[in-house]
Design an enzyme around this catalytic site. Sequence first.
Site, PDB file in Angstrom:
ATOM      1  N   PRO A  95      47.703  40.884  45.643  1.00  0.00           N
ATOM      2  CA  PRO A  95      47.715  41.854  46.942  1.00  0.00           C
ATOM      3  C   PRO A  95      46.978  43.059  46.657  1.00  0.00           C
ATOM      4  O   PRO A  95      47.101  43.672  47.914  1.00  0.00           O
ATOM      5  CB  PRO A  95      49.383  41.842  46.486  1.00  0.00           C
ATOM      6  CG  PRO A  95      49.556  41.392  45.469  1.00  0.00           C
ATOM      7  CD  PRO A  95      48.438  40.436  44.756  1.00  0.00           C
ATOM      8  N   GLU A 122      52.484  39.729  36.949  1.00  0.00           N
ATOM      9  CA  GLU A 122      52.008  40.683  37.539  1.00  0.00           C
ATOM     10  C   GLU A 122      50.525  40.725  37.814  1.00  0.00           C
ATOM     11  O   GLU A 122      49.869  41.847  38.174  1.00  0.00           O
ATOM     12  CB  GLU A 122      52.485  42.147  36.662  1.00  0.00           C
ATOM     13  CG  GLU A 122      53.868  42.216  36.589  1.00  0.00           C
ATOM     14  CD  GLU A 122      54.507  42.577  37.980  1.00  0.00           C
ATOM     15  OE1 GLU A 122      54.438  43.238  38.925  1.00  0.00           O
ATOM     16  OE2 GLU A 122      55.546  41.654  38.197  1.00  0.00           O
ATOM     17  N   ARG A 164      37.366  24.613  57.183  1.00  0.00           N
ATOM     18  CA  ARG A 164      37.217  24.023  58.670  1.00  0.00           C
ATOM     19  C   ARG A 164      35.875  24.744  59.155  1.00  0.00           C
ATOM     20  O   ARG A 164      35.530  24.176  60.207  1.00  0.00           O
ATOM     21  CB  ARG A 164      38.219  24.563  59.461  1.00  0.00           C
ATOM     22  CG  ARG A 164      38.505  25.928  59.741  1.00  0.00           C
ATOM     23  CD  ARG A 164      39.788  26.394  60.467  1.00  0.00           C
ATOM     24  NE  ARG A 164      39.707  26.317  61.665  1.00  0.00           N
ATOM     25  CZ  ARG A 164      39.017  26.986  62.518  1.00  0.00           C
ATOM     26  NH1 ARG A 164      38.328  28.024  62.093  1.00  0.00           N
ATOM     27  NH2 ARG A 164      39.052  26.834  63.943  1.00  0.00           N
ATOM     28  N   ASP A 179      36.869  30.881  68.018  1.00  0.00           N
ATOM     29  CA  ASP A 179      37.999  31.310  67.123  1.00  0.00           C
ATOM     30  C   ASP A 179      38.120  32.811  67.421  1.00  0.00           C
ATOM     31  O   ASP A 179      37.121  33.651  67.871  1.00  0.00           O
ATOM     32  CB  ASP A 179      37.551  31.468  65.825  1.00  0.00           C
ATOM     33  CG  ASP A 179      37.407  30.043  65.175  1.00  0.00           C
ATOM     34  OD1 ASP A 179      38.373  29.192  65.745  1.00  0.00           O
ATOM     35  OD2 ASP A 179      37.289  29.674  64.178  1.00  0.00           O
TER      36      ASP A 179
HETATM   37 CL1  6GU Z   1      46.168  36.948  47.139  1.00  0.00          CL
HETATM   38  N1  6GU Z   1      48.477  37.330  46.005  1.00  0.00           N
HETATM   39  C1  6GU Z   1      49.492  37.637  46.178  1.00  0.00           C
HETATM   40  N2  6GU Z   1      50.534  37.781  44.755  1.00  0.00           N
HETATM   41  N3  6GU Z   1      50.220  38.233  46.914  1.00  0.00           N
HETATM   42  C2  6GU Z   1      49.632  38.421  48.159  1.00  0.00           C
HETATM   43  C3  6GU Z   1      48.285  37.834  48.278  1.00  0.00           C
HETATM   44  C4  6GU Z   1      47.710  37.476  47.039  1.00  0.00           C
HETATM   45  N4  6GU Z   1      47.950  38.368  49.357  1.00  0.00           N
HETATM   46  C5  6GU Z   1      48.662  39.091  50.052  1.00  0.00           C
HETATM   47  N5  6GU Z   1      49.998  38.975  49.323  1.00  0.00           N
END
Ligand code: 6GU
Length: 274
Positions: A95, A122, A164, A179
């Site tokens: 994230p 984590e 895709r 797209d």
């Molecule tokens: Cl790539 N991993 C995690 N754990 N949470 C996320 C993410 C990735 N992308 C958005 N939230």
Amino acid sequence: MRVDIISIFPEYFAPLDVSLVGKARERGILEIRLHQLRDWTRDVHKTVDDTPYGGGPGMVMKPEIWGEAIDAVISEGRSALGVPAGAPRMIVPTPSGRPFTQETAIEYADEPWLLFTPARYEGIDSRVAAEYGSRLRVDEVSIGDYVLAGGEAAVLVIVEAVGRLLPGVLGNARSVADDSFAPGPMANLLEGPVYTKPPVWRGHEVPEILLSGHHGKIARWRRDQALRRTLEKRPELVDRLDPAGLDKDDRKILAEFGTACGVSFRARPHDVAN
Ligand code: 6GU
């Protein structure tokens, strides 16, 4: 394209057997190899995580296990691909990474070899990205502003978005060109509404223009719908439109909404007058 995925939940990737990606694999366009991270542990408990230095909640994935797994998967891939000095593009879902976008998908679709290292807990000890960052291209990538329980779902998303785009995967190459986020005349526009038969369903009619057979007018109508939808649902995308790609009709629509959402493309007075 070859894709390697190292995870403590290889079974999470069962959906990659299905549908478009599954067919691409059957046809040999895409080769996906799943690896169980715990296969590289040496203790009876197959431990992959430990407490974080500096304290705090949760657990961090141990660097040694990932290092051995990645080294092994890379040498295996080199032999299989017959590229003794080849290296995959390494994608670390997190994230706290850079946003994954259609542009990133297009870039990855050009790579012969991708390696995904989705983490649980984590995340992975940061030295792993540092170590491989000096040997391969390593991208820390996020699929959106929310937190998942692990990177596996993000890998599914990225593999489908990239898969895709591979030549021969989609029946109709034009659907890629149209797209919403692809470069070109429809770049950064959301696609408008679509319809099929019957012409009236539960009293809802298909817009008459689509039945007219007038291709020029239909294309214009679709563009109008795309602009309106984008202005309504994703006004921030409008700022990314290329002004040079906007015609008089586009400007008219933007001007209609202009005051409501503060878009940067104001119609010139003569556009509105016409
Ligand atoms: Cl790539 N991993 C995690 N754990 N949470 C996320 C993410 C990735 N992308 C958005 N939230």
